[in-house]
Motif scaffolding. Structure first.
Motif, PDB file in Angstrom:
ATOM      1  N   GLN A 170      56.246 -14.125   9.513  1.00  0.00           N
ATOM      2  CA  GLN A 170      55.409 -12.886   9.778  1.00  0.00           C
ATOM      3  C   GLN A 170      54.265 -13.403  10.796  1.00  0.00           C
ATOM      4  O   GLN A 170      54.229 -12.653  11.638  1.00  0.00           O
ATOM      5  N   HIS A 171      53.939 -14.633  10.840  1.00  0.00           N
ATOM      6  CA  HIS A 171      53.030 -15.030  11.637  1.00  0.00           C
ATOM      7  C   HIS A 171      53.769 -15.047  13.010  1.00  0.00           C
ATOM      8  O   HIS A 171      52.797 -14.511  14.080  1.00  0.00           O
ATOM      9  N   ASP A 172      54.724 -15.369  13.152  1.00  0.00           N
ATOM     10  CA  ASP A 172      55.369 -15.624  14.593  1.00  0.00           C
ATOM     11  C   ASP A 172      55.801 -13.975  14.931  1.00  0.00           C
ATOM     12  O   ASP A 172      55.652 -14.010  16.169  1.00  0.00           O
ATOM     13  N   ARG A 173      56.230 -13.260  14.133  1.00  0.00           N
ATOM     14  CA  ARG A 173      56.334 -11.889  14.242  1.00  0.00           C
ATOM     15  C   ARG A 173      55.093 -11.460  15.069  1.00  0.00           C
ATOM     16  O   ARG A 173      55.291 -10.513  15.977  1.00  0.00           O
ATOM     17  N   ALA A 174      53.994 -11.406  14.140  1.00  0.00           N
ATOM     18  CA  ALA A 174      52.495 -10.913  14.866  1.00  0.00           C
ATOM     19  C   ALA A 174      52.471 -11.363  16.124  1.00  0.00           C
ATOM     20  O   ALA A 174      51.741 -10.717  17.125  1.00  0.00           O
ATOM     21  N   LEU A 175      52.547 -12.935  16.390  1.00  0.00           N
ATOM     22  CA  LEU A 175      52.173 -13.388  17.883  1.00  0.00           C
ATOM     23  C   LEU A 175      53.081 -12.630  18.819  1.00  0.00           C
ATOM     24  O   LEU A 175      52.638 -12.562  19.956  1.00  0.00           O
ATOM     25  N   THR A 176      54.591 -12.561  18.473  1.00  0.00           N
ATOM     26  CA  THR A 176      55.488 -11.853  19.476  1.00  0.00           C
ATOM     27  C   THR A 176      54.916 -10.434  19.795  1.00  0.00           C
ATOM     28  O   THR A 176      54.900 -10.121  20.977  1.00  0.00           O
ATOM     29  N   VAL A 177      54.461  -9.612  19.011  1.00  0.00           N
ATOM     30  CA  VAL A 177      54.159  -8.133  19.059  1.00  0.00           C
ATOM     31  C   VAL A 177      52.858  -8.417  19.926  1.00  0.00           C
ATOM     32  O   VAL A 177      52.758  -7.646  21.141  1.00  0.00           O
ATOM     33  N   TYR A 178      51.975  -9.247  19.708  1.00  0.00           N
ATOM     34  CA  TYR A 178      50.596  -9.392  20.522  1.00  0.00           C
ATOM     35  C   TYR A 178      50.806  -9.827  21.795  1.00  0.00           C
ATOM     36  O   TYR A 178      50.526  -9.225  22.771  1.00  0.00           O
ATOM     37  N   ARG A 179      51.679 -10.741  22.193  1.00  0.00           N
ATOM     38  CA  ARG A 179      52.053 -11.103  23.402  1.00  0.00           C
ATOM     39  C   ARG A 179      53.061 -10.127  24.196  1.00  0.00           C
ATOM     40  O   ARG A 179      52.526  -9.975  25.399  1.00  0.00           O
ATOM     41  N   SER A 180      53.776  -9.371  23.586  1.00  0.00           N
ATOM     42  CA  SER A 180      54.319  -8.169  24.274  1.00  0.00           C
ATOM     43  C   SER A 180      53.448  -7.081  24.610  1.00  0.00           C
ATOM     44  O   SER A 180      53.389  -6.523  25.771  1.00  0.00           O
ATOM     45  N   ALA A 181      52.457  -6.938  23.823  1.00  0.00           N
ATOM     46  CA  ALA A 181      51.476  -5.686  24.101  1.00  0.00           C
ATOM     47  C   ALA A 181      50.837  -6.402  25.141  1.00  0.00           C
ATOM     48  O   ALA A 181      50.189  -5.595  26.259  1.00  0.00           O
ATOM     49  N   LEU A 182      50.093  -7.751  25.273  1.00  0.00           N
ATOM     50  CA  LEU A 182      49.573  -8.138  26.528  1.00  0.00           C
ATOM     51  C   LEU A 182      50.103  -7.969  27.543  1.00  0.00           C
ATOM     52  O   LEU A 182      49.657  -7.636  28.720  1.00  0.00           O
ATOM     53  N   GLY A 183      51.498  -8.294  27.708  1.00  0.00           N
ATOM     54  CA  GLY A 183      52.314  -8.439  28.894  1.00  0.00           C
ATOM     55  C   GLY A 183      52.416  -7.141  29.342  1.00  0.00           C
ATOM     56  O   GLY A 183      52.505  -6.888  30.547  1.00  0.00           O
TER      57      GLY A 183
END
Length: 119
Positions: A97-110
């Motif tokens: 869950q933590h890794d998935r949240a960080l992936t979404v965050y990084r994608s939005a930032l990108g």
């Protein structure tokens, strides 16, 4: 902060809190009478609703998630309900869950950087 980033940050915070509860369970695996705890799954409503930050405030609810005792688990003869195999699986779920949240965050930032013409 955009809503998708707040959502991802809230999910990451909840996963980290859940991992802390699980690590407490593992640390107390041999403590007589200890009852295993867990946190409720992340809900987007948890992060966007009104928060009550002071007991004197009227609206909203408390700004923290409470741990609950696991039900329907077998207890050891000393009363302990921590099952290490179950805790490992719950820890893996929280890490995912933590890794998935960080992936979404990084994608939005990108996407925000790309919109601004930056890489």
């Amino acid at each position: 902060m955009p809503a998708i980033m707040r959502l991802a940050a809230g999910s990451a915070k909840q996963a980290a809190a859940r991992q802390a509860v699980i690590s407490g369970n593992v640390a107390n695996a041999d403590t007589p009478g200890f009852r295993a705890l867990d946190l409720a799954p992340f809900s987007p409503d948890d992060d966007f609703g009104l928060r009550r930050t002071h007991p004197g405030h009227f609206a909203g609810r408390e700004g923290r998630t409470e741990a609950f005792e696991l039900q329907d688990v077998a207890a050891d003869p000393n009363g302990n309900t921590v099952d290490l195999e179950d805790q490992v699986l719950r820890g893996i779920d929280a890490a995912r869950q933590h890794d998935r949240a960080l992936t979404v965050y990084r994608s939005a930032l990108g996407m925000m950087r790309a919109g601004l013409g930056r890489s």
